[in-house]
Design a protein around this motif. Structure first.
Motif, PDB file in Angstrom:
ATOM      1  N   TRP A 155       7.617  20.510 -11.574  1.00  0.00           N
ATOM      2  CA  TRP A 155       8.087  19.301 -12.244  1.00  0.00           C
ATOM      3  C   TRP A 155       7.622  18.027 -11.548  1.00  0.00           C
ATOM      4  N   GLY A 156       6.923  18.168 -10.436  1.00  0.00           N
ATOM      5  CA  GLY A 156       6.393  16.999  -9.750  1.00  0.00           C
ATOM      6  C   GLY A 156       7.448  16.106  -9.133  1.00  0.00           C
ATOM      7  N   VAL A 157       8.486  16.732  -8.551  1.00  0.00           N
ATOM      8  CA  VAL A 157       9.533  15.960  -7.887  1.00  0.00           C
ATOM      9  C   VAL A 157       9.563  16.334  -6.406  1.00  0.00           C
ATOM     10  N   PRO A 158       9.935  15.379  -5.540  1.00  0.00           N
ATOM     11  CA  PRO A 158       9.951  15.656  -4.100  1.00  0.00           C
ATOM     12  C   PRO A 158      10.972  16.732  -3.739  1.00  0.00           C
ATOM     13  N   TYR A 159      10.597  17.563  -2.796  1.00  0.00           N
ATOM     14  CA  TYR A 159      11.512  18.585  -2.283  1.00  0.00           C
ATOM     15  C   TYR A 159      12.685  17.897  -1.590  1.00  0.00           C
ATOM     16  N   PRO A 160      13.938  18.293  -1.852  1.00  0.00           N
ATOM     17  CA  PRO A 160      15.093  17.503  -1.408  1.00  0.00           C
ATOM     18  C   PRO A 160      15.499  17.656   0.049  1.00  0.00           C
ATOM     19  N   PHE A 161      15.004  18.675   0.749  1.00  0.00           N
ATOM     20  CA  PHE A 161      15.476  18.923   2.111  1.00  0.00           C
ATOM     21  C   PHE A 161      14.392  18.640   3.146  1.00  0.00           C
ATOM     22  N   LYS A 162      14.821  18.098   4.277  1.00  0.00           N
ATOM     23  CA  LYS A 162      13.915  17.810   5.380  1.00  0.00           C
ATOM     24  C   LYS A 162      14.259  18.602   6.635  1.00  0.00           C
ATOM     25  N   GLY A 163      15.476  19.130   6.694  1.00  0.00           N
ATOM     26  CA  GLY A 163      15.915  19.839   7.886  1.00  0.00           C
ATOM     27  C   GLY A 163      15.422  21.272   7.942  1.00  0.00           C
ATOM     28  N   ARG A 164      15.904  21.992   8.943  1.00  0.00           N
ATOM     29  CA  ARG A 164      15.500  23.388   9.129  1.00  0.00           C
ATOM     30  C   ARG A 164      16.135  24.274   8.062  1.00  0.00           C
ATOM     31  N   GLU A 165      15.479  25.385   7.797  1.00  0.00           N
ATOM     32  CA  GLU A 165      15.996  26.356   6.837  1.00  0.00           C
ATOM     33  C   GLU A 165      16.088  27.721   7.508  1.00  0.00           C
ATOM     34  N   ALA A 166      17.087  28.485   7.117  1.00  0.00           N
ATOM     35  CA  ALA A 166      17.301  29.798   7.732  1.00  0.00           C
ATOM     36  C   ALA A 166      17.643  30.823   6.662  1.00  0.00           C
ATOM     37  N   ASP A 167      17.002  31.978   6.753  1.00  0.00           N
ATOM     38  CA  ASP A 167      17.313  33.125   5.907  1.00  0.00           C
ATOM     39  C   ASP A 167      18.282  33.995   6.703  1.00  0.00           C
ATOM     40  N   LEU A 168      19.560  33.938   6.359  1.00  0.00           N
ATOM     41  CA  LEU A 168      20.573  34.643   7.143  1.00  0.00           C
ATOM     42  C   LEU A 168      20.420  36.153   7.057  1.00  0.00           C
ATOM     43  N   ASP A 196      21.771  15.839   2.240  1.00  0.00           N
ATOM     44  CA  ASP A 196      20.943  15.887   3.449  1.00  0.00           C
ATOM     45  C   ASP A 196      20.257  14.541   3.655  1.00  0.00           C
ATOM     46  N   GLN A 197      21.024  13.479   3.561  1.00  0.00           N
ATOM     47  CA  GLN A 197      20.453  12.140   3.695  1.00  0.00           C
ATOM     48  C   GLN A 197      19.904  11.889   5.096  1.00  0.00           C
ATOM     49  N   SER A 198      20.521  12.514   6.101  1.00  0.00           N
ATOM     50  CA  SER A 198      20.052  12.319   7.476  1.00  0.00           C
ATOM     51  C   SER A 198      18.802  13.132   7.769  1.00  0.00           C
ATOM     52  N   GLY A 199      18.548  14.155   6.967  1.00  0.00           N
ATOM     53  CA  GLY A 199      17.410  15.033   7.205  1.00  0.00           C
ATOM     54  C   GLY A 199      17.643  16.027   8.325  1.00  0.00           C
ATOM     55  N   ASN A 200      18.890  16.122   8.797  1.00  0.00           N
ATOM     56  CA  ASN A 200      19.204  17.006   9.925  1.00  0.00           C
ATOM     57  C   ASN A 200      20.006  18.243   9.519  1.00  0.00           C
ATOM     58  N   ALA A 201      20.305  18.378   8.246  1.00  0.00           N
ATOM     59  CA  ALA A 201      21.096  19.525   7.813  1.00  0.00           C
ATOM     60  C   ALA A 201      20.288  20.812   7.933  1.00  0.00           C
ATOM     61  N   ARG A 202      20.957  21.879   8.331  1.00  0.00           N
ATOM     62  CA  ARG A 202      20.321  23.195   8.359  1.00  0.00           C
ATOM     63  C   ARG A 202      20.719  23.932   7.085  1.00  0.00           C
ATOM     64  N   VAL A 203      19.741  24.272   6.286  1.00  0.00           N
ATOM     65  CA  VAL A 203      19.982  24.934   5.004  1.00  0.00           C
ATOM     66  C   VAL A 203      19.960  26.446   5.221  1.00  0.00           C
ATOM     67  N   VAL A 204      21.035  27.115   4.846  1.00  0.00           N
ATOM     68  CA  VAL A 204      21.174  28.547   5.087  1.00  0.00           C
ATOM     69  C   VAL A 204      21.332  29.276   3.754  1.00  0.00           C
ATOM     70  N   THR A 205      20.518  30.301   3.542  1.00  0.00           N
ATOM     71  CA  THR A 205      20.594  31.128   2.338  1.00  0.00           C
ATOM     72  C   THR A 205      20.601  32.594   2.740  1.00  0.00           C
ATOM     73  N   TRP A 206      20.941  33.450   1.775  1.00  0.00           N
ATOM     74  CA  TRP A 206      20.843  34.890   2.000  1.00  0.00           C
ATOM     75  C   TRP A 206      19.615  35.369   1.234  1.00  0.00           C
ATOM     76  N   GLY A 207      18.533  35.564   1.951  1.00  0.00           N
ATOM     77  CA  GLY A 207      17.258  35.897   1.320  1.00  0.00           C
ATOM     78  C   GLY A 207      16.391  34.659   1.204  1.00  0.00           C
ATOM     79  N   ASN A 208      15.111  34.860   0.879  1.00  0.00           N
ATOM     80  CA  ASN A 208      14.175  33.736   0.835  1.00  0.00           C
ATOM     81  C   ASN A 208      13.861  33.267  -0.577  1.00  0.00           C
ATOM     82  N   MET A 209      14.448  33.912  -1.577  1.00  0.00           N
ATOM     83  CA  MET A 209      14.125  33.590  -2.962  1.00  0.00           C
ATOM     84  C   MET A 209      14.632  32.204  -3.368  1.00  0.00           C
ATOM     85  N   ASP A 210      15.786  31.812  -2.859  1.00  0.00           N
ATOM     86  CA  ASP A 210      16.397  30.549  -3.282  1.00  0.00           C
ATOM     87  C   ASP A 210      15.493  29.357  -3.000  1.00  0.00           C
TER      88      ASP A 210
END
Length: 207
Positions: free
Chosen positions: A114-127, A89-103
């Motif tokens: 662990w004090g590391v930056p969250y890797p995603f910047k785009g929208r997220e969807a719980d399918l 997701d280098q562009s920050g425009n990827a839509r991250v899709v999961t089944w459920g919100n636990m992931d």
């Protein structure tokens, strides 16, 4: 709708009993990801991840996920996982899709831990929520049950991260197909705007 999608599934460590244990910190021990552009699979990624907080898997976890201690012992570290996820997701425009919100919940909590930056910047969807709302279900439906309701059999093994990520993508395509069908059948026609019977009545009367 974003053209670039990441369908992701994680598997986690589990306490020995089903009894809720607030002190137990779930860790990601397997990742499966399907990178999609224009509904075409561009790349897949799968790996085990080595747990640190509870490095020894419980018997319940191994039995439920059909995973071995040797599997996770040879896995990548969590920080390596985050760096890999960032590359998708280098562009920050990827839509991250999961089944459920636990992931995404566990991913966020692990990043905080662990004090590391969250890797995603785009929208997220719980399918699973989109599925529930689209079909008017009262309760959320499990991943495999949703496939069965479409008349499909799951490929691979349930609770294997990549197989579940692929199954999530299959359901996404089915939902999108139904949406397109409804949009097509609900398209307005001239009868929606003109009183055709009245119009022909006027023509017949010479007005």
């Amino acid at each position: 709708m974003a053209d670039h999608h990441l369908f992701i599934d994680f598997e986690f460590t589990m306490p020995e009993t089903e009894r809720r244990d607030k002190s137990f910190v779930p860790e990601i021990i397997e990742v499966g990801m399907v990178c999609v552009s224009g509904l075409e699979v561009q790349q897949t990624f799968s790996s085990y991840v080595k747990p640190v907080i509870n490095p020894i898997l419980t018997e319940r976890c191994k039995a439920f996920l059909n995973i071995t201690q040797a599997d996770v012992d040879q896995g990548i570290s969590f920080t390596e996982l985050v760096e890999i996820l960032k590359t998708f997701d280098q562009s920050g425009n990827a839509r991250v899709v999961t089944w459920g919100n636990m992931d995404m919940y566990v991913l966020r909590k692990s990043c905080e831990y662990w004090g590391v930056p969250y890797p995603f910047k785009g929208r997220e969807a719980d399918l699973s929520i989109e599925y529930k709302n689209f079909y008017g279900d009262r309760n959320q439906t499990g991943l495999i049950k949703a496939l069965h309701e479409y008349g499909y059999k799951a490929k691979g093994k349930h609770h294997r991260a990549l197989d579940d990520a692929l199954a999530t993508f299959e359901i996404y395509k089915l939902i999108e197909n139904d949406r397109r069908y409804l949009n097509k059948t609900n398209s307005p026609c001239i009868g929606d705007f003109v009183d055709v019977a009245s119009l022909f009545g006027k023509v017949g009367s010479g007005h």
